[in-house]
Design an enzyme around this catalytic site. Structure first.
Site, PDB file in Angstrom:
ATOM      1  N   ASN A   7       0.868  -1.174   0.000  1.00 58.65           N
ATOM      2  CA  ASN A   7       0.000   0.000   0.000  1.00 58.65           C
ATOM      3  C   ASN A   7       0.911   1.232   0.000  1.00 58.65           C
ATOM      4  O   ASN A   7       1.499   1.570   1.016  1.00 58.65           O
ATOM      5  CB  ASN A   7      -0.881  -0.049   1.252  1.00 58.65           C
ATOM      6  CG  ASN A   7      -1.846   1.116   1.335  1.00 58.65           C
ATOM      7  OD1 ASN A   7      -1.841   2.002   0.487  1.00 58.65           O
ATOM      8  ND2 ASN A   7      -2.665   1.109   2.367  1.00 58.65           N
ATOM      9  N   ARG A  90      -2.673  -2.186  -3.317  1.00 61.01           N
ATOM     10  CA  ARG A  90      -3.882  -1.402  -3.071  1.00 61.01           C
ATOM     11  C   ARG A  90      -3.817  -0.147  -3.941  1.00 61.01           C
ATOM     12  O   ARG A  90      -2.827   0.575  -3.935  1.00 61.01           O
ATOM     13  CB  ARG A  90      -3.945  -0.987  -1.608  1.00 61.01           C
ATOM     14  CG  ARG A  90      -5.106  -0.081  -1.348  1.00 61.01           C
ATOM     15  CD  ARG A  90      -5.109   0.437   0.057  1.00 61.01           C
ATOM     16  NE  ARG A  90      -6.268   1.266   0.235  1.00 61.01           N
ATOM     17  CZ  ARG A  90      -6.267   2.395   0.921  1.00 61.01           C
ATOM     18  NH1 ARG A  90      -5.175   2.819   1.511  1.00 61.01           N
ATOM     19  NH2 ARG A  90      -7.369   3.099   1.033  1.00 61.01           N
ATOM     20  N   HIS A 179     -13.030   2.897   0.635  1.00 61.39           N
ATOM     21  CA  HIS A 179     -12.973   1.869   1.692  1.00 61.39           C
ATOM     22  C   HIS A 179     -13.651   0.578   1.239  1.00 61.39           C
ATOM     23  O   HIS A 179     -14.092  -0.223   2.072  1.00 61.39           O
ATOM     24  CB  HIS A 179     -13.706   2.314   2.982  1.00 61.39           C
ATOM     25  CG  HIS A 179     -13.040   3.410   3.749  1.00 61.39           C
ATOM     26  ND1 HIS A 179     -13.763   4.368   4.420  1.00 61.39           N
ATOM     27  CD2 HIS A 179     -11.739   3.684   3.966  1.00 61.39           C
ATOM     28  CE1 HIS A 179     -12.919   5.201   5.025  1.00 61.39           C
ATOM     29  NE2 HIS A 179     -11.677   4.805   4.759  1.00 61.39           N
ATOM     30  N   ARG A 240     -11.992  15.810   8.297  1.00 57.25           N
ATOM     31  CA  ARG A 240     -12.834  16.166   7.141  1.00 57.25           C
ATOM     32  C   ARG A 240     -14.255  16.476   7.584  1.00 57.25           C
ATOM     33  O   ARG A 240     -14.787  15.802   8.465  1.00 57.25           O
ATOM     34  CB  ARG A 240     -12.877  15.002   6.141  1.00 57.25           C
ATOM     35  CG  ARG A 240     -11.580  14.809   5.390  1.00 57.25           C
ATOM     36  CD  ARG A 240     -11.613  13.564   4.521  1.00 57.25           C
ATOM     37  NE  ARG A 240     -10.482  12.714   4.836  1.00 57.25           N
ATOM     38  CZ  ARG A 240     -10.412  11.419   4.540  1.00 57.25           C
ATOM     39  NH1 ARG A 240     -11.398  10.820   3.921  1.00 57.25           N
ATOM     40  NH2 ARG A 240      -9.338  10.728   4.862  1.00 57.25           N
ATOM     41  N   GLU A 384      -8.012  -5.361   5.549  1.00 56.67           N
ATOM     42  CA  GLU A 384      -7.960  -5.050   4.112  1.00 56.67           C
ATOM     43  C   GLU A 384      -6.821  -5.804   3.432  1.00 56.67           C
ATOM     44  O   GLU A 384      -6.950  -6.233   2.292  1.00 56.67           O
ATOM     45  CB  GLU A 384      -7.784  -3.536   3.921  1.00 56.67           C
ATOM     46  CG  GLU A 384      -9.043  -2.773   4.284  1.00 56.67           C
ATOM     47  CD  GLU A 384      -8.813  -1.288   4.503  1.00 56.67           C
ATOM     48  OE1 GLU A 384      -8.342  -0.927   5.602  1.00 56.67           O
ATOM     49  OE2 GLU A 384      -9.101  -0.496   3.608  1.00 56.67           O
TER      50      GLU A 384
END
Ligand code: AMP
Length: 396
Positions: A7, A90, A179, A240, A384
């Site tokens: 990743n 990823r 996600h 955010r 993941e």
């Protein structure tokens, strides 16, 4: 059969080597400050930490060091690179073309470049990481697993914004969702935990970390999700804002004198839990300020977070015509019993019978509703990397 999962960020790289026979992680690692002074690799394997401080001018240098660390005589976990049968990468954005993981070919690489304008911060480092790996392991099969792919099953009415249709056709402006690997992994795990076929279930998955999103998974397919064109839409997050009236943006620019870059920075980096609490983007700090110092803005930030998740749960139950199971995962979802309780509180009308004592748990697959609860809720740790490795394995 070992699969290396990579990743890649702009100056960092996370990796994990997974033995697919046992699905155990053999080693995990993080390389930081790639291309900057003070480059460092930290690998954890067999309960030991191995740290390498060495200059890395680019991602190729970083991946070389990763491979060296994995085969290191003392701290390594394999004898040679031949023991890595494939690499799973990823990648954040697959655009509309990729609804599934894919074996890397020249055409795929070209498509990734095309998608880079949709994810200018994320796709370019992902591409650099893939190219670096290809250079060092030219004969090893490589697969890309996209964050957006799982959500490609959303119907048009869910993914389109009500803006002129040409903006979708010409500029590709629509909801993509992110996600996806995590939502897919935990929804499959939820079905497994219930002993049911995922095709017979309506699942709401809440990935609550620093970045956070909710997905509606009906009969095994994502039918809606809270993140949108970018990962800014939806829930209140660490830094955010999540959903906001778009007119606030033009107001800030036209009336309050902010530049577009400043607004971007405010909405992505200075808002959310950090912006409201004024304390931190880390939920642990904000929980501490709320519970131990009774700070109003921290209490408010946590309340706003839970409120927004609850709104999505109600909305997704409505669009799916009900819900069978609600799943909590990621940093906050797995580790904050209080946040899970705030979110599920008052959902009895939906058929959720919360079990406060079962909920006193962190980081382990647990049913947190009472046995008689019509709607089940679970804490399911996400993985993941394992999902990426499984997708990669499927191509071998
Ligand atoms: P992630 O992005 O999934 O790594 O999640 C990171 C977030 O999880 C951070 O904001 C942490 O504050 C939060 N987190 C981790 N451990 C805990 C904990 N014990 N209680 C509350 N939040 C936590």
């Amino acid at each position: 059969m070992n699969i290396l999962v990579i990743n890649c960020g702009s100056s960092s790289l996370k990796y994990q080597l997974i033995d697919m026979k046992t699905e155990d992680s053999l080693a995990t690692g993080l390389v930081e400050r790639i291309g900057i002074e003070g480059s460092i690799l930290t690998q954890k394997a067999n309960g030991e930490k191995y740290v390498v401080e060495s200059p890395m001018k680019d991602h190729t240098d970083a991946i070389k060091l990763v491979l060296d660390a994995l085969v290191n005589d003392v701290h390594g976990v394999i004898k040679s690179m031949d023991e890595i049968q494939a690499v799973g990468h990823r990648v954040v954005h697959g655009g509309e073309k990729y609804a599934k993981s894919v074996l890397i070919t020249d055409q795929v690489m070209k498509d990734l470049e095309d998608c880079a304008k949709l994810a200018p911060l994320h796709n370019p480092p992902n591409i650099i990481g893939i190219n670096a790996c290809k250079a060092l392991m030219p004969n090893t099969p490589m697969v890309v697993v996209f964050d957006t792919a799982f959500h490609q099953t959303m119907p048009e009415k869910a993914y389109l914004y009500a803006i002129p249709y040409e903006l979708y056709e010409e500029k590709h402006i629509r909801k993509y969702g992110f996600h996806g690997t995590s939502h897919r992994y935990v929804s499959l795990k939820a079905a497994e935990a219930l002993g049911k076929d995922i095709k017979d279930l309506k699942i709401i998955t809440c990935h609550l970390g620093n970045g956070a999103s909710v997905a509606a998974v009906k009969n095994g397919e994502s039918v809606d999700t809270s993140m949108g064109f970018t990962p800014l839409e939806g829930l209140v997050m660490g830094t955010r804002t999540g959903n906001i009236d778009a007119a606030v943006i033009t107001y800030l620019i036209k009336e309050a004198g902010y530049t577009a870059e400043q607004v971007d920075e405010i909405l992505n980096k200075k808002s959310g839990i950090l912006g409201v609490s004024g304390v931190s983007s880390d939920f642990r700090d904000v929980e501490d300020a709320a519970w131990n110092r009774n700070e109003h803005r921290s209490i408010l930030a946590l309340d706003m977070f839970a409120y927004r998740v609850k709104q999505y749960i109600g909305s997704y139950a409505a669009i799916m015509g009900g819900v069978d199971v609600i799943v909590f995962t990621a940093g906050v979802g797995e580790n904050s019993p209080e946040m899970r309780e705030s979110i599920l509180e008052g959902l009895d009308f939906l058929g959720v019978q919360f079990d406060a004592s079962a909920n006193k748990v962190r980081g382990k697959l647990t049913e947190i509703t009472k046995p008689e609860s019509k709607v089940k809720a679970f804490l399911i740790p996400t993985n993941e990397e394992l999902m990426i490795a499984k997708d990669t394995l499927a191509f071998l």
